[in-house]
Design a protein around this motif. Structure first.
Motif, PDB file in Angstrom:
ATOM      1  N   ALA A 119     108.245   7.858  22.676  1.00 39.63           N
ATOM      2  CA  ALA A 119     108.296   9.145  21.960  1.00 39.63           C
ATOM      3  C   ALA A 119     107.345  10.128  22.619  1.00 39.63           C
ATOM      4  O   ALA A 119     106.202   9.796  22.934  1.00 39.63           O
ATOM      5  CB  ALA A 119     107.933   8.930  20.490  1.00 39.63           C
ATOM      6  N   ASP A 120     107.830  11.372  22.781  1.00 35.99           N
ATOM      7  CA  ASP A 120     107.014  12.467  23.310  1.00 35.99           C
ATOM      8  C   ASP A 120     106.921  13.537  22.232  1.00 35.99           C
ATOM      9  O   ASP A 120     107.940  14.101  21.810  1.00 35.99           O
ATOM     10  CB  ASP A 120     107.638  13.057  24.580  1.00 35.99           C
ATOM     11  CG  ASP A 120     107.692  12.028  25.708  1.00 35.99           C
ATOM     12  OD1 ASP A 120     106.812  11.127  25.707  1.00 35.99           O
ATOM     13  OD2 ASP A 120     108.605  12.109  26.530  1.00 35.99           O
ATOM     14  N   ILE A 121     105.715  13.803  21.766  1.00 32.23           N
ATOM     15  CA  ILE A 121     105.507  14.718  20.631  1.00 32.23           C
ATOM     16  C   ILE A 121     104.617  15.858  21.093  1.00 32.23           C
ATOM     17  O   ILE A 121     103.527  15.637  21.642  1.00 32.23           O
ATOM     18  CB  ILE A 121     104.854  13.981  19.446  1.00 32.23           C
ATOM     19  CG1 ILE A 121     105.701  12.748  19.051  1.00 32.23           C
ATOM     20  CG2 ILE A 121     104.681  14.893  18.245  1.00 32.23           C
ATOM     21  CD1 ILE A 121     105.031  11.826  18.072  1.00 32.23           C
ATOM     22  N   ASP A 122     105.085  17.101  20.811  1.00 39.11           N
ATOM     23  CA  ASP A 122     104.276  18.271  21.135  1.00 39.11           C
ATOM     24  C   ASP A 122     103.141  18.409  20.140  1.00 39.11           C
ATOM     25  O   ASP A 122     103.322  18.253  18.920  1.00 39.11           O
ATOM     26  CB  ASP A 122     105.126  19.539  21.111  1.00 39.11           C
ATOM     27  CG  ASP A 122     106.150  19.574  22.240  1.00 39.11           C
ATOM     28  OD1 ASP A 122     105.860  18.965  23.288  1.00 39.11           O
ATOM     29  OD2 ASP A 122     107.223  20.175  22.041  1.00 39.11           O
ATOM     30  N   TYR A 123     101.989  18.709  20.609  1.00 37.66           N
ATOM     31  CA  TYR A 123     100.834  18.977  19.753  1.00 37.66           C
ATOM     32  C   TYR A 123     100.964  20.388  19.204  1.00 37.66           C
ATOM     33  O   TYR A 123     101.055  21.343  19.966  1.00 37.66           O
ATOM     34  CB  TYR A 123      99.540  18.819  20.566  1.00 37.66           C
ATOM     35  CG  TYR A 123      98.295  18.819  19.716  1.00 37.66           C
ATOM     36  CD1 TYR A 123      97.939  17.691  18.982  1.00 37.66           C
ATOM     37  CD2 TYR A 123      97.471  19.947  19.661  1.00 37.66           C
ATOM     38  CE1 TYR A 123      96.782  17.683  18.222  1.00 37.66           C
ATOM     39  CE2 TYR A 123      96.314  19.935  18.894  1.00 37.66           C
ATOM     40  CZ  TYR A 123      95.977  18.814  18.162  1.00 37.66           C
ATOM     41  OH  TYR A 123      94.846  18.797  17.403  1.00 37.66           O
ATOM     42  N   MET A 124     100.950  20.574  17.860  1.00 38.20           N
ATOM     43  CA  MET A 124     101.282  21.858  17.242  1.00 38.20           C
ATOM     44  C   MET A 124     100.072  22.736  17.026  1.00 38.20           C
ATOM     45  O   MET A 124     100.201  23.881  16.589  1.00 38.20           O
ATOM     46  CB  MET A 124     101.976  21.622  15.901  1.00 38.20           C
ATOM     47  CG  MET A 124     103.296  20.851  16.038  1.00 38.20           C
ATOM     48  SD  MET A 124     104.449  21.632  17.200  1.00 38.20           S
ATOM     49  CE  MET A 124     104.748  23.168  16.381  1.00 38.20           C
ATOM     50  N   TYR A 125      98.882  22.284  17.335  1.00 41.78           N
ATOM     51  CA  TYR A 125      97.669  23.098  17.220  1.00 41.78           C
ATOM     52  C   TYR A 125      97.468  23.640  15.797  1.00 41.78           C
ATOM     53  O   TYR A 125      97.017  24.770  15.598  1.00 41.78           O
ATOM     54  CB  TYR A 125      97.680  24.252  18.238  1.00 41.78           C
ATOM     55  CG  TYR A 125      97.616  23.778  19.666  1.00 41.78           C
ATOM     56  CD1 TYR A 125      96.399  23.413  20.250  1.00 41.78           C
ATOM     57  CD2 TYR A 125      98.784  23.688  20.429  1.00 41.78           C
ATOM     58  CE1 TYR A 125      96.371  22.956  21.560  1.00 41.78           C
ATOM     59  CE2 TYR A 125      98.743  23.232  21.733  1.00 41.78           C
ATOM     60  CZ  TYR A 125      97.531  22.871  22.300  1.00 41.78           C
ATOM     61  OH  TYR A 125      97.484  22.415  23.586  1.00 41.78           O
ATOM     62  N   GLU A 126      97.775  22.798  14.808  1.00 39.80           N
ATOM     63  CA  GLU A 126      97.462  23.158  13.414  1.00 39.80           C
ATOM     64  C   GLU A 126      95.987  22.846  13.187  1.00 39.80           C
ATOM     65  O   GLU A 126      95.515  21.747  13.438  1.00 39.80           O
ATOM     66  CB  GLU A 126      98.330  22.350  12.442  1.00 39.80           C
ATOM     67  CG  GLU A 126      98.045  22.618  10.983  1.00 39.80           C
ATOM     68  CD  GLU A 126      98.584  23.963  10.519  1.00 39.80           C
ATOM     69  OE1 GLU A 126      98.042  24.498   9.527  1.00 39.80           O
ATOM     70  OE2 GLU A 126      99.540  24.473  11.139  1.00 39.80           O
ATOM     71  N   TYR A 127      95.270  23.841  12.698  1.00 38.34           N
ATOM     72  CA  TYR A 127      93.824  23.672  12.557  1.00 38.34           C
ATOM     73  C   TYR A 127      93.532  22.710  11.398  1.00 38.34           C
ATOM     74  O   TYR A 127      93.941  22.942  10.256  1.00 38.34           O
ATOM     75  CB  TYR A 127      93.169  25.020  12.306  1.00 38.34           C
ATOM     76  CG  TYR A 127      91.655  24.943  12.180  1.00 38.34           C
ATOM     77  CD1 TYR A 127      90.897  24.351  13.198  1.00 38.34           C
ATOM     78  CD2 TYR A 127      91.002  25.441  11.058  1.00 38.34           C
ATOM     79  CE1 TYR A 127      89.513  24.283  13.089  1.00 38.34           C
ATOM     80  CE2 TYR A 127      89.629  25.384  10.948  1.00 38.34           C
ATOM     81  CZ  TYR A 127      88.883  24.790  11.970  1.00 38.34           C
ATOM     82  OH  TYR A 127      87.522  24.712  11.860  1.00 38.34           O
ATOM     83  N   ILE A 128      92.791  21.637  11.715  1.00 40.25           N
ATOM     84  CA  ILE A 128      92.470  20.642  10.678  1.00 40.25           C
ATOM     85  C   ILE A 128      90.972  20.584  10.400  1.00 40.25           C
ATOM     86  O   ILE A 128      90.519  19.800   9.570  1.00 40.25           O
ATOM     87  CB  ILE A 128      92.960  19.248  11.091  1.00 40.25           C
ATOM     88  CG1 ILE A 128      92.284  18.795  12.390  1.00 40.25           C
ATOM     89  CG2 ILE A 128      94.471  19.224  11.213  1.00 40.25           C
ATOM     90  CD1 ILE A 128      92.623  17.359  12.771  1.00 40.25           C
ATOM     91  N   GLY A 129      90.184  21.384  11.072  1.00 36.28           N
ATOM     92  CA  GLY A 129      88.754  21.416  10.819  1.00 36.28           C
ATOM     93  C   GLY A 129      88.075  20.149  11.259  1.00 36.28           C
ATOM     94  O   GLY A 129      88.395  19.576  12.300  1.00 36.28           O
ATOM     95  N   SER A 130      87.142  19.677  10.446  1.00 35.38           N
ATOM     96  CA  SER A 130      86.402  18.451  10.759  1.00 35.38           C
ATOM     97  C   SER A 130      86.422  17.525   9.538  1.00 35.38           C
ATOM     98  O   SER A 130      85.420  17.343   8.855  1.00 35.38           O
ATOM     99  CB  SER A 130      84.953  18.794  11.152  1.00 35.38           C
ATOM    100  OG  SER A 130      84.250  17.608  11.470  1.00 35.38           O
ATOM    101  N   PRO A 131      87.587  16.940   9.262  1.00 33.21           N
ATOM    102  CA  PRO A 131      87.707  16.130   8.039  1.00 33.21           C
ATOM    103  C   PRO A 131      87.057  14.761   8.162  1.00 33.21           C
ATOM    104  O   PRO A 131      86.870  14.084   7.160  1.00 33.21           O
ATOM    105  CB  PRO A 131      89.223  15.996   7.869  1.00 33.21           C
ATOM    106  CG  PRO A 131      89.755  16.051   9.258  1.00 33.21           C
ATOM    107  CD  PRO A 131      88.859  16.996  10.004  1.00 33.21           C
ATOM    108  N   GLY A 132      86.725  14.311   9.374  1.00 30.72           N
ATOM    109  CA  GLY A 132      86.141  12.999   9.556  1.00 30.72           C
ATOM    110  C   GLY A 132      87.205  11.936   9.726  1.00 30.72           C
ATOM    111  O   GLY A 132      88.385  12.152   9.488  1.00 30.72           O
ATOM    112  N   CYS A 133      86.757  10.762  10.166  1.00 27.49           N
ATOM    113  CA  CYS A 133      87.673   9.631  10.379  1.00 27.49           C
ATOM    114  C   CYS A 133      86.929   8.374   9.963  1.00 27.49           C
ATOM    115  O   CYS A 133      85.883   8.044  10.540  1.00 27.49           O
ATOM    116  CB  CYS A 133      88.097   9.572  11.851  1.00 27.49           C
ATOM    117  SG  CYS A 133      89.253   8.221  12.178  1.00 27.49           S
TER     118      CYS A 133
END
Length: 972
Positions: free
Chosen positions: A943-957
Motif C-alpha cells: 500500500a502507498d498512502i499519501d501523507y495529508m499533512y493534517e495538523y495533529i499537534g503533540s498528542p504524545g504516544c
C-alpha cells in the motif's frame, strides 16, 4: 494467723531505736535479713505439712458425716418405699444388707484413732469417735427395731383377730328363740321392706312393729328404746358371723404366708444379737396351728349355717334385681333431665342457674315429682349396702354400670358447666365494653386461655352437645375479635358501616353507647370474608384518599421558574427536577390507581383520579412542548435574527419566524403571572398555542436544515459538526474571532488561530499561525490565510494553509537533520514534523543497510541497531535535563518512536532478514518522499498512502507493540 504470729516476732525490731544514727528502728533490717527469711520459710514449710496431715486426719471422720446429717425416720421411709412392692415391706434380704452395711461402718469407726500427734499438735478425737459410734448404733437399731416391732405387732394383731373371731363364731343364729306371732308378723313386714328398699327399711320395719300393739293402740314413746324382734336379732347375728367369715377369707392368703418370713426375721435378729420376748416366740410357734384351727372352725360354722345362708342369699338376689331395675329407671330419668345441651344455638347466662339446680338435685336432692328416684348419693348408698351383703354371702357383686355412668356424667357435666359458666359470664362482662375502649389484643389472649381451658377438660365432656356449643361459641369469638380489631381501623367511614349492615343483614346505630356486645350480635364469624373485604376496601380507600391529598399538597407547592436566555432579555422556562420527578411518579401512581377496583367502584374517587390524570397529562404535554419551543426558538433566533445572510437566503422562513418570535416573546412576558405548575399548564388554549408555535418552528428548522446541507456540501468537515454548532458557525461566520471555539470540531488538533493586527491594533482577518490543544504554535507560510467571505470558503482556505505550512516546515527541517546534532534539531520544528522526519530518516537508513548487506557488509543491520541505542541514550540525557512541558512531551514521543525502531532492528537481526523485500520489513510503516511532488509518502506492504499533512499537534504516544503493527497492516 501464721503471718500475724511470725509478725509478732519480727515486730520486736520496731521497739528498739537505732544506735548508729539515733533515729528509726531495726524493723526493716529484720524484714530483709536472709537468715530470718530462711527461718520463716522453714517454719512455714513445717506448718503447711502439719496442716495437710491434720486435714487428712479430719477427713477420716468427715466421711461419716451422713450419719448425723440424714434423717433416720425419713431414710427408713424412703427405703421401704423404694424397695417395697404394693405397699408391702422390702424383702428380708434387703433389711439384712442395710443392717450389715451399718455394722461394717460401726467396725470402721471402732478402728479410727482416738488420738493423733501432728508435729507440735496433739489431737484428741475421743468425743467425736464416741459420737459417731452412738450415731451408727442408732442406725442399726432403726432397722432392727422396725423388724422387731413388725414381729410383735403381727402376732398381737393375729391373736386379737382370733380372739374376736372365737366370740363371734360361738354365736348361733339358729339358736335364737322364736318370737311371738306379733313379732313374727312384724319381722315379716321388716323382711318385705328390706327387699323393697334395699336394706334401708330394716329400722323402719322394726319401728312399725314396735309402734303397733296387738290391739292397734299407739304406744310409741320417743324416749323408750326400740325393741328388736327375734327375726331381726337372728338376722343381725347371721350377718355378724358372715362378716367374720368374710374377713377370714380376705386375709387367709396373707396370713398363711406370714409365718415363714416372721420366723426368718427372728433368726436375723438373733444374728445381730437382738433378743425377742418369750411371749412373742411362743405366740409365733403356736400361731400356725391356731390359725389352722380357726379356719376349720369357720368351715364348720359355714356348713352349719348353710340353710340360713341360702335363704338370706335368695332375699339379697331378689333385692338386687329390684334395685337394678330402679337403677335403669334412674338412668333414663337422668338422661332425660340432665343439662347436656341448651335450647338455643348459644349458651346464655339464663341457662346457667337452671343447669346447676338440676345438677345439685341429682347430686344430693330428695325425691319429688320430677326426681322420683331421688339423688345419686342416695342410690349410691343403697348400692353400697347391697354390695356389702353380696360380698358377705359370697354372691356376685353387682357393678350397676348405669349408676357408675350416671356418676361419671354428673361429674363431667359439673366440670363442663363450671367452665361454661366461667366463659359465659366472662363474655357477658366483655360485652358491655364501649367501642372506643375495646382492647382486642387483651381479649384475644384471654379468649385463647378460655379455649385452652375447654380443650383441657376431660375427654368425657366432649360427648355432650353442650361441649360442642361452648367450643363453637369460643371459636366464633376468636374469629370475630380479629375482625373487631380490623373494624377499629381509622379508615372506616359511614359508607363502610352501611356496607357492614348490608352484609350481616342487621341494623345498628354507631353512637357513643355502641359496645362490643352490639358488634358481636352481628355474628361476624358467619360473614368473615365479607367483613374482611369491607375492611380491606376501607383501608385501600384510605390509602387512596391520602394519595389524592398528597397530589394536592405536592402540586400546590411546585412552581415554574423563569430566567433570561443568554445574551437576551426574553425569559426562558426552567423546569425544576422536582417537577419532572413528581410528574413521572404521580403519573405512574395515577395509572395504578385508575386500574384499581376500589377506584372503579367509588364514583368520587374515580372522578378525582380522572381529573388528576387529565391535569398531569396536560402538564406533561405543555412542559414538553414548551421546552421544545424554547429550545428551538433559542437556536433559530440567533440564526434568523442575527444572520443577515440567512434572512437573505430564506426570506419566507424569516418572515414566518418573525411572527413566531413576537408570539413567543409575548407568551414568555405573561408567563410569570401564573407560577403554579398545574395552573399555568392547564390555562385555556396554552397547549394549542404552544403546539402551533412548535409546528411553525419545525417548518423553519426544516428549511434551515436544507440550507445547512448546502453548506456541508461546500465544506464537508461540517458533517462532523452538530447542527446547533453549525448554525452558530454560519450565523457568526463573518467574524472569525467568534468561530475560533468551533475549530476543534472541524480540525484534528487546531484549537486556535493567531491574527495579524491592523493599524488600530485590533485583530485583522488574516491568520498568521495555528495553535494546537497543547499550545504548540505553527506559523503559516506565504503571508498567512485571509478569513473573509462565506465561512465555508475561508475555512477551506485554513485547511489548505494548514497543509502548506506543515509541508513547508517539512521541506526546511529535512536538510537540517544532517546539519546539526539530533538533540538540538528536534527542537527546531513542530512535534509532528520531528516525528515524521525521524521516521523517514530511519526508513532511509534501514534501506541503505540492506544495500550494504547486498554489498557484503554483514554488520550493517547491527550497526543500525547500535545507532538506535545511542540515539536513545542521547534522548534519555535530554529528558533528564531541564525542559519545558511541551518540549518534554515531544522528546518522550520521539523516545517511544526510537524504542520501536530499536525493536525493529532487533527483530531483523533475530530473524536474520537480509533483504529489503522481506515481510518483516515490508510490514512496517515506511516513510519516504514522492520523487515528483516531493511530498511525504507512507508505504505498508504493497500500500502507498499519501501523507495529508493534517495538523495533529503533540498528542504524545504511549507505546508501540507488535499488536500495533498488526493493526496497521489490517487497516491498510
Amino acid at each position: 494467723y501464721f503471718n500475724s504470729w511470725i509478725g509478732g516476732f519480727t515486730n520486736v525490731g520496731a521497739l528498739m531505736k537505732r544506735l548508729d544514727i539515733g533515729e528509726g528502728t531495726y524493723a526493716l533490717e529484720l524484714e530483709e535479713d536472709f537468715r530470718i527469711l530462711d527461718g520463716v520459710s522453714q517454719i512455714q514449710s513445717v506448718v503447711l505439712a502439719n496442716e495437710a496431715e491434720c486435714a487428712a486426719f479430719k477427713a477420716s471422720f468427715v466421711q461419716y458425716e451422713y450419719l448425723w446429717r440424714e434423717d433416720l425416720h425419713q431414710t427408713l421411709a424412703d427405703f421401704i418405699a423404694e424397695h417395697g412392692e404394693d405397699g408391702e415391706d422390702p424383702p428380708l434380704e434387703m433389711f439384712d444388707a442395710e443392717i450389715a452395711k451399718y455394722k461394717k461402718v460401726q467396725e470402721e469407726i471402732a478402728q479410727l484413732r482416738a488420738t493423733c500427734v501432728v508435729g507440735w499438735i496433739k489431737i484428741d478425737a475421743k468425743p467425736i469417735k464416741q459420737a459417731l459410734a452412738t450415731w451408727v448404733t442408732k442406725w442399726v437399731f432403726l432397722f432392727t427395731q422396725y423388724l422387731n416391732n413388725k414381729l410383735t405387732d403381727s402376732m398381737k394383731e393375729l391373736y386379737a383377730f382370733r380372739a374376736a373371731g372365737e366370740k363371734t363364731l360361738e354365736k348361733d343364729p339358729s339358736a335364737v328363740a322364736d318370737a311371738p306371732a306379733e313379732d313374727d308378723a312384724a319381722a315379716e313386714t321388716a323382711g318385705a321392706g328390706d327387699e323393697g328398699d334395699e336394706g334401708d327399711a330394716d329400722d323402719k320395719a322394726a319401728d312399725d312393729g314396735d309402734e303397733k300393739t296387738a290391739e292397734g293402740e299407739d304406744v310409741t314413746d320417743a324416749k323408750k328404746p326400740a325393741k328388736k324382734s327375734a327375726a331381726q336379732e337372728k338376722q343381725e347375728t347371721l350377718y355378724e358371723v358372715m362378716g367374720f367369715m368374710r374377713d377370714v377369707r380376705k386375709r387367709q392368703e396373707k396370713t398363711d404366708a406370714m409365718f415363714e418370713p416372721l420366723t426368718a426375721t427372728v433368726a436375723l435378729l438373733k444374728t445381730y444379737g437382738i433378743s425377742v420376748s418369750e411371749e412373742v416366740l411362743r405366740q409365733l410357734e403356736e400361731a400356725p396351728l391356731a390359725w389352722s384351727g380357726m379356719k376349720k372352725k369357720v368351715l364348720n360354722v359355714r356348713e352349719k349355717l348353710s340353710l340360713m345362708q341360702q335363704l338370706e342369699a335368695r332375699k339379697i338376689r331378689e333385692a338386687s334385681d329390684a334395685f337394678g331395675a330402679k337403677v335403669e329407671k334412674f338412668r333414663e330419668t337422668f338422661l332425660a333431665i340432665a343439662p347436656t345441651t341448651v335450647k338455643g344455638a348459644k349458651i346464655t347466662t339464663d341457662d346457667v342457674a337452671p343447669a346447676y339446680e338440676i345438677l345439685d338435685h341429682f347430686h344430693h336432692g330428695v325425691e319429688d315429682k320430677t326426681f322420683i328416684y331421688g339423688s345419686l348419693s342416695t342410690i349410691a348408698a343403697q348400692a353400697k349396702a347391697l354390695n356389702e351383703k353380696q360380698e358377705l354371702f359370697e354372691l356376685h357383686v353387682s357393678e350397676y354400670i348405669q349408676l357408675k355412668r350416671s356418676a361419671e356424667d354428673l361429674e363431667f357435666l359439673k366440670m363442663l358447666w363450671d367452665t361454661a359458666s366461667s366463659v359465659i359470664y366472662t363474655f357477658d362482662s366483655w360485652n358491655v365494653t364501649l367501642w372506643d375502649k375495646i382492647d382486642v389484643e387483651f381479649l384475644v389472649d384471654e379468649c385463647k386461655k378460655l379455649a385452652k381451658e375447654i380443650k383441657q377438660l376431660h375427654k368425657g365432656c366432649r360427648a355432650y352437645d353442650l361441649y360442642k356449643i361452648l367450643e363453637d361459641q369460643v371459636k366464633a369469638l376468636l374469629t370475630s375479635l380479629p375482625l373487631v380489631s380490623e373494624l377499629h381501623h381509622p379508615s372506616m367511614r359511614d359508607r363502610h358501616w352501611k356496607q357492614l349492615m348490608k352484609a350481616t343483614g342487621k341494623h345498628f346505630v354507631m353512637d357513643d353507647t355502641f359496645n362490643l356486645g352490639d358488634l358481636l350480635a352481628l355474628e361476624l364469624h358467619t360473614c368473615v370474608d365479607a367483613v374482611s373485604e369491607i375492611v380491606e376496601r376501607a383501608q385501600k380507600e384510605l390509602v387512596i384518599e391520602k394519595q389524592l391529598a398528597k397530589f394536592d399538597e405536592t402540586w400546590s407547592a411546585l412552581n415554574l421558574d423563569f430566567s433570561p436566555f443568554p445574551d437576551s432579555e426574553v425569559l426562558n422556562l426552567v423546569v425544576d427536577d422536582l417537577i419532572a420527578e413528581a410528574l413521572e411518579n404521580d403519573n405512574l401512581a395515577l395509572q395504578n390507581l385508575g386500574g384499581s377496583k376500589y377506584v372503579q367502584g367509588n364514583p368520587v374517587f374515580l372522578e378525582r383520579v380522572t381529573e388528576w390524570q387529565s391535569k398531569l397529562g396536560t402538564v406533561d404535554s405543555v412542559l414538553g412542548v414548551w421546552q421544545d419551543v424554547a429550545k428551538k426558538w433559542s437556536m433559530l433566533e440567533s440564526v434568523f435574527v442575527g444572520s443577515a445572510d440567512i434572512r437573505v437566503q430564506l426570506p419566507e422562513d424569516s418572515k414566518r419566524f418573525d411572527g413566531i418570535n413576537g408570539d413567543f416573546q409575548s407568551l414568555m412576558k405573561d408567563a410569570p403571572d401564573v407560577l403554579n405548575c398545574v395552573e399555568a399548564c392547564n390555562m385555556d388554549g396554552r397547549l394549542e398555542r404552544l403546539e402551533t408555535m412548535l409546528g411553525l418552528l419545525e417548518q423553519c428548522e426544516k428549511a434551515l436544515q436544507d440550507y445547512l446541507e448546502t453548506k456541508r456540501i461546500a465544506f464537508p468537515r461540517f458533517y462532523f459538526v452538530a447542527a446547533a454548532d453549525l448554525l452558530d458557525i454560519l450565523s457568526k461566520g463573518t467574524n472569525p474571532q467568534l468561530i475560533l471555539r468551533h475549530l476543534s470540531k472541524c480540525f484534528d488538533n487546531v484549537h486556535n488561530l493567531s491574527f495579524a493586527m491592523d493599524e488600530k491594533g485590533n485583530p485583522s482577518k488574516t491568520a498568521i499561525s495555528m495553535w494546537s490543544g497543547e499550545k504548540e504554535n505553527v506559523a503559516f507560510a506565504g503571508g498567512g490565510c485571509i478569513c473573509d467571505g462565506p465561512v465555508e470558503t475561508w475555512l477551506g482556505s485554513v485547511v489548505d494553509t494548514m497543509r502548506a505550512a506543515l509541508f513547508a516546515e517539512f521541506k526546511t527541517s529535512l536538510p537540517k537533520y544532517d546539519e546539526m546534532p539530533r538533540q538540538k534539531w528536534m527542537f527546531e520544528q513542530s512535534a509532528q514534523n520531528t516525528i515524521t522526519v525521524s521516521r523517514m530518516i530511519f526508513t532511509q537508513e534501514i534501506n541503505e543497510a540492506f544495500d550494504q548487506l547486498e554489498e557484503g557488509n554483514d554488520g550493517a543491520i547491527k550497526d543500525m541497531w547500535q545507532k538506535q541505542v545511542d540515539q536513545l541514550a542521547g534522548l534519555i540525557e535530554v529528558v533528564n535535563g531541564q525542559l519545558e512541558k511541551l518540549d518534554r512531551k515531544k522528546v518522550l514521543t520521539l523516545c517511544t518512536i526510537d524504542v520501536h525502531a530499536r525493536d525493529v532492528c532487533q527483530k531483523l537481526l533475530d530473524e536474520r532478514v537480509d533483504e529489503a523485500s522481506a515481510f518483516q520489513w515490508q510490514s512496517q510503516l515506511r516513510y519516504g518522499v514522492h520523487e515528483k511532488t516531493g511530498k511525504l509518502l507512507i508505504n505498508v506492504c504493497d500500500a502507498d498512502i499519501d501523507y495529508m499533512y493534517e495538523y495533529i499537534g503533540s498528542p504524545g504516544c504511549l507505546v508501540i507493540t507488535p499488536l500495533t503493527d498488526r493493526c496497521v497492516i489490517t487497516l491498510t
